[in-house]
Design a protein around this motif. Structure first.
Motif, PDB file in Angstrom:
ATOM      1  N   VAL A 271      22.439  49.677  41.392  1.00 54.18           N
ATOM      2  CA  VAL A 271      22.908  48.762  40.340  1.00 54.18           C
ATOM      3  C   VAL A 271      24.114  49.357  39.623  1.00 54.18           C
ATOM      4  CG1 VAL A 271      22.280  47.657  38.156  1.00 54.18           C
ATOM      5  CG2 VAL A 271      20.626  47.744  40.020  1.00 54.18           C
ATOM      6  N   VAL A 272      24.058  50.665  39.342  1.00 51.03           N
ATOM      7  CA  VAL A 272      25.183  51.345  38.695  1.00 51.03           C
ATOM      8  C   VAL A 272      26.443  51.226  39.543  1.00 51.03           C
ATOM      9  CG1 VAL A 272      26.070  53.599  37.946  1.00 51.03           C
ATOM     10  CG2 VAL A 272      23.716  52.955  37.438  1.00 51.03           C
ATOM     11  N   VAL A 273      26.296  51.437  40.853  1.00 47.90           N
ATOM     12  CA  VAL A 273      27.442  51.373  41.758  1.00 47.90           C
ATOM     13  C   VAL A 273      28.007  49.962  41.826  1.00 47.90           C
ATOM     14  CG1 VAL A 273      28.137  51.570  44.174  1.00 47.90           C
ATOM     15  CG2 VAL A 273      26.750  53.365  43.134  1.00 47.90           C
ATOM     16  N   VAL A 274      27.147  48.954  41.932  1.00 47.70           N
ATOM     17  CA  VAL A 274      27.613  47.563  42.011  1.00 47.70           C
ATOM     18  C   VAL A 274      28.355  47.165  40.744  1.00 47.70           C
ATOM     19  CG1 VAL A 274      26.852  45.161  42.110  1.00 47.70           C
ATOM     20  CG2 VAL A 274      25.851  46.832  43.662  1.00 47.70           C
ATOM     21  N   VAL A 275      27.803  47.518  39.590  1.00 42.21           N
ATOM     22  CA  VAL A 275      28.476  47.212  38.322  1.00 42.21           C
ATOM     23  C   VAL A 275      29.827  47.918  38.252  1.00 42.21           C
ATOM     24  CG1 VAL A 275      28.343  47.508  35.810  1.00 42.21           C
ATOM     25  CG2 VAL A 275      26.334  46.753  37.086  1.00 42.21           C
ATOM     26  N   PHE A 276      29.881  49.151  38.738  1.00 39.62           N
ATOM     27  CA  PHE A 276      31.137  49.898  38.761  1.00 39.62           C
ATOM     28  C   PHE A 276      32.180  49.193  39.628  1.00 39.62           C
ATOM     29  CE2 PHE A 276      33.787  53.104  40.926  1.00 39.62           C
ATOM     30  CZ  PHE A 276      34.440  53.643  39.825  1.00 39.62           C
ATOM     31  N   LEU A 277      31.766  48.720  40.798  1.00 36.59           N
ATOM     32  CA  LEU A 277      32.696  48.022  41.689  1.00 36.59           C
ATOM     33  C   LEU A 277      33.219  46.743  41.040  1.00 36.59           C
ATOM     34  CD1 LEU A 277      30.873  48.395  45.137  1.00 36.59           C
ATOM     35  CD2 LEU A 277      32.805  49.717  44.263  1.00 36.59           C
ATOM     36  N   ILE A 278      32.350  46.013  40.353  1.00 37.71           N
ATOM     37  CA  ILE A 278      32.771  44.779  39.685  1.00 37.71           C
ATOM     38  C   ILE A 278      33.799  45.077  38.600  1.00 37.71           C
ATOM     39  CG2 ILE A 278      31.974  42.902  38.193  1.00 37.71           C
ATOM     40  CD1 ILE A 278      29.321  42.979  39.710  1.00 37.71           C
ATOM     41  N   CYS A 279      33.628  46.199  37.916  1.00 36.32           N
ATOM     42  CA  CYS A 279      34.520  46.538  36.794  1.00 36.32           C
ATOM     43  C   CYS A 279      35.848  47.124  37.252  1.00 36.32           C
ATOM     44  CB  CYS A 279      33.820  47.524  35.853  1.00 36.32           C
ATOM     45  SG  CYS A 279      32.405  46.833  34.960  1.00 36.32           S
ATOM     46  N   ILE A 280      35.856  47.843  38.384  1.00 38.63           N
ATOM     47  CA  ILE A 280      37.081  48.533  38.790  1.00 38.63           C
ATOM     48  C   ILE A 280      37.969  47.675  39.694  1.00 38.63           C
ATOM     49  CG2 ILE A 280      36.169  49.630  40.881  1.00 38.63           C
ATOM     50  CD1 ILE A 280      37.750  52.123  40.157  1.00 38.63           C
ATOM     51  N   CYS A 281      37.393  46.734  40.422  1.00 38.68           N
ATOM     52  CA  CYS A 281      38.186  45.943  41.375  1.00 38.68           C
ATOM     53  C   CYS A 281      39.333  45.174  40.712  1.00 38.68           C
ATOM     54  CB  CYS A 281      37.278  44.994  42.151  1.00 38.68           C
ATOM     55  SG  CYS A 281      36.325  45.819  43.455  1.00 38.68           S
ATOM     56  N   PRO A 282      39.134  44.493  39.578  1.00 40.57           N
ATOM     57  CA  PRO A 282      40.261  43.779  38.961  1.00 40.57           C
ATOM     58  C   PRO A 282      41.404  44.700  38.547  1.00 40.57           C
ATOM     59  CG  PRO A 282      38.181  42.983  38.077  1.00 40.57           C
ATOM     60  CD  PRO A 282      37.865  44.206  38.879  1.00 40.57           C
ATOM     61  N   TYR A 283      41.096  45.964  38.233  1.00 43.64           N
ATOM     62  CA  TYR A 283      42.140  46.895  37.801  1.00 43.64           C
ATOM     63  C   TYR A 283      43.125  47.175  38.929  1.00 43.64           C
ATOM     64  CZ  TYR A 283      44.225  51.181  35.933  1.00 43.64           C
ATOM     65  OH  TYR A 283      45.102  52.130  35.499  1.00 43.64           O
ATOM     66  N   TYR A 284      42.618  47.239  40.162  1.00 41.90           N
ATOM     67  CA  TYR A 284      43.483  47.533  41.302  1.00 41.90           C
ATOM     68  C   TYR A 284      43.932  46.277  42.055  1.00 41.90           C
ATOM     69  CZ  TYR A 284      42.741  52.546  40.924  1.00 41.90           C
ATOM     70  OH  TYR A 284      42.730  53.853  40.482  1.00 41.90           O
ATOM     71  N   SER A 285      43.572  45.113  41.576  1.00 37.25           N
ATOM     72  CA  SER A 285      43.958  43.884  42.265  1.00 37.25           C
ATOM     73  C   SER A 285      45.465  43.672  42.365  1.00 37.25           C
ATOM     74  CB  SER A 285      43.293  42.674  41.596  1.00 37.25           C
ATOM     75  OG  SER A 285      43.682  42.570  40.239  1.00 37.25           O
ATOM     76  N   PRO A 286      46.312  44.097  41.377  1.00 32.47           N
ATOM     77  CA  PRO A 286      47.764  43.903  41.544  1.00 32.47           C
ATOM     78  C   PRO A 286      48.329  44.579  42.786  1.00 32.47           C
ATOM     79  CG  PRO A 286      47.266  44.407  39.260  1.00 32.47           C
ATOM     80  CD  PRO A 286      46.000  44.624  40.046  1.00 32.47           C
ATOM     81  N   THR A 287      47.756  45.717  43.185  1.00 35.69           N
ATOM     82  CA  THR A 287      48.261  46.403  44.365  1.00 35.69           C
ATOM     83  C   THR A 287      48.012  45.594  45.628  1.00 35.69           C
ATOM     84  OG1 THR A 287      47.800  48.500  43.262  1.00 35.69           O
ATOM     85  CG2 THR A 287      48.187  48.594  45.622  1.00 35.69           C
ATOM     86  N   LEU A 288      46.948  44.819  45.625  1.00 36.91           N
ATOM     87  CA  LEU A 288      46.633  44.007  46.794  1.00 36.91           C
ATOM     88  C   LEU A 288      47.706  42.960  47.074  1.00 36.91           C
ATOM     89  CD1 LEU A 288      42.808  43.432  46.232  1.00 36.91           C
ATOM     90  CD2 LEU A 288      43.888  44.962  47.878  1.00 36.91           C
ATOM     91  N   VAL A 289      48.442  42.546  46.027  1.00 32.88           N
ATOM     92  CA  VAL A 289      49.501  41.545  46.197  1.00 32.88           C
ATOM     93  C   VAL A 289      50.879  42.180  46.119  1.00 32.88           C
ATOM     94  CG1 VAL A 289      48.083  39.647  45.362  1.00 32.88           C
ATOM     95  CG2 VAL A 289      49.405  41.001  43.729  1.00 32.88           C
ATOM     96  N   GLY A 290      50.929  43.525  46.200  1.00 41.78           N
ATOM     97  CA  GLY A 290      52.206  44.210  46.287  1.00 41.78           C
ATOM     98  C   GLY A 290      52.913  44.458  44.977  1.00 41.78           C
ATOM     99  N   GLN A 291      52.219  44.344  43.840  1.00 39.35           N
ATOM    100  CA  GLN A 291      52.843  44.598  42.550  1.00 39.35           C
ATOM    101  C   GLN A 291      52.737  46.072  42.190  1.00 39.35           C
ATOM    102  OE1 GLN A 291      51.141  42.071  39.579  1.00 39.35           O
ATOM    103  NE2 GLN A 291      51.594  40.180  40.680  1.00 39.35           N
ATOM    104  N   ASP A 292      53.632  46.524  41.269  1.00 34.62           N
ATOM    105  CA  ASP A 292      53.539  47.889  40.763  1.00 34.62           C
ATOM    106  C   ASP A 292      52.312  48.013  39.878  1.00 34.62           C
ATOM    107  OD1 ASP A 292      55.860  48.428  42.028  1.00 34.62           O
ATOM    108  OD2 ASP A 292      57.133  48.428  40.242  1.00 34.62           O
ATOM    109  N   ILE A 293      51.724  49.210  39.901  1.00 35.19           N
ATOM    110  CA  ILE A 293      50.631  49.493  38.983  1.00 35.19           C
ATOM    111  C   ILE A 293      51.237  49.895  37.653  1.00 35.19           C
ATOM    112  CG2 ILE A 293      48.717  51.054  38.465  1.00 35.19           C
ATOM    113  CD1 ILE A 293      48.001  49.109  40.566  1.00 35.19           C
ATOM    114  N   GLU A 294      50.937  49.147  36.610  1.00 35.05           N
ATOM    115  CA  GLU A 294      51.511  49.426  35.306  1.00 35.05           C
ATOM    116  C   GLU A 294      50.422  49.547  34.269  1.00 35.05           C
ATOM    117  OE1 GLU A 294      54.576  47.473  32.004  1.00 35.05           O
ATOM    118  OE2 GLU A 294      54.400  46.628  34.005  1.00 35.05           O
TER     119      GLU A 294
END
Length: 348
Positions: A271-294
């Motif tokens: 459960v801890v891992v799943v919640v972590f994945l839900i929380c961290i995925c949106p943070y790195y979503s800009p890279t998936l579309v080729g944007q700079d991480i800011e």
């Protein structure tokens, strides 16, 4: 070099200047009319409520994770490899509430008055804590994988000393890796600022891609693969127990233990891992579309706070699933922890 205003202007002079030029009152540094950032708009009633809520979340994160740290550090029954990994994760979550959350509130609610060096330090600490949290999640997944998929050899492979070494390596690698990633930013912390009173770091496509692979894609792939294996083995063991297939007595004993204790730990930490994945995925979503991480005041506050809020959720999950954590909280709050030999208290 830290950005500072090195002159002999007095408060009276600044007051007269702002009276002559009302626009100066809206600037972070009124002395620099052409280079200063504008102050954020003063919070309205709704904005003030959000500010109070975020401050409360920061305080709650610090308090809950401090309880986890004290519990595992003090009570000897909790001194095992799995809880040592939880302790390391709690330390990173504690630092999120103590350092990162207040800094993020300053980013959104006020100008940055602490200079470039403090800005650089803020982001280095941010990246280190985030990376260490990811590393701790990987170690937790490996621990659960070995406990469920190889229970006969688990106690031999996973010892307290080896776990301590892994935890130390996790933090050391996080420091070295992020110092390398932010090397240029550390040497020129003001290079990406558009005005005085701003604190911003931008990872270009190359650096952002490297960070994306090593901090997100690779560890997340390992975590998902290991927990998928844990799930398959757990289902297989459950079917074996229900069908009463004859096994060697020692193996059966280990499997029963795994089903009752290790499987419960795997479910909780899952459960801890799943919640972590839900929380961290949106943070790195800009890279998936080729944007700079800011990371700056212009970044999405929701995305940043969702990542930080995970640090508050972890101890809540422990309290919900772990009876030992609830018992230890009771002993700490009632100050029974101050009694002699309290570290030997039976809370399992």
């Amino acid at each position: 070099m830290t950005k500072g205003i090195q002159n002999s202007e007095t408060p009276l002079f600044l007051l007269s200047m702002m009276m002559e030029n009302p626009e100066a009152a809206e600037l972070c540094f009124p002395q620099l009319l052409n280079n200063s950032c504008r102050k954020p708009l003063p919070p309205q009633s709704d904005g003030m409520l959000v500010y109070i809520v975020l401050s409360f979340i920061s305080l709650l994160t610090v308090t809950l994770n401090l309880l986890v740290i004290i519990s595992i550090s003090n009570f000897r029954q909790l001194h095992n490899p799995t809880n040592l990994l939880i302790l390391s994760l709690a330390v990173s979550d504690f630092l999120v509430g103590l350092l990162l959350m207040p800094a993020e509130i300053l980013h959104t609610e006020a100008c940055w008055f602490f200079g470039d060096h403090m800005c650089a330090l803020n982001y280095v600490v941010d990246f280190i804590i985030t990376s260490s949290s990811v590393g701790n999640m990987v170690l937790i997944s490996i621990d659960r994988y070995l406990a469920i998929c190889d229970p006969l050899q688990y106690t031999n492979k996973v010892t307290l000393d080896r776990t301590k070494i892994c935890v130390c390596l996790c933090w050391i690698c996080s420091v070295l890796y992020n110092s390398l990633i932010l090397n240029n930013f550390l040497r020129h912390p003001d290079e990406q600022n558009s005005c005085y009173g701003e604190c911003v770091v931008i990872l270009n496509n190359i650096t952002g891609t490297v960070d994306f692979v090593f901090t997100f894609i690779s560890p997340i792939t390992v975590i998902i693969f290991l927990y998928a294996r844990v799930f398959v083995v757990a289902v297989s063991q459950a079917r074996t127990m229900r069908s009463h297939i004859a096994t060697v007595a020692l193996q059966r004993s280990v499997k029963v233990t795994a089903k009752k204790s290790e499987m419960k730990a795997a479910r909780t930490l899952g459960v801890v891992v799943v919640v972590f994945l839900i929380c961290i995925c949106p943070y790195y979503s800009p890279t998936l579309v080729g944007q700079d991480i800011e990371d700056s005041s212009s970044s999405s506050p929701f995305v940043v706070w969702l990542l930080y809020f995970n640090s508050c959720l972890n101890p809540v999950i422990y309290a919900f699933f772990y009876p030992w954590f609830r018992k230890s909280i009771k002993l700490i709050v009632t100050l029974q922890i101050l009694q002699p030999d309290s570290c030997n208290a039976g809370i399992m």
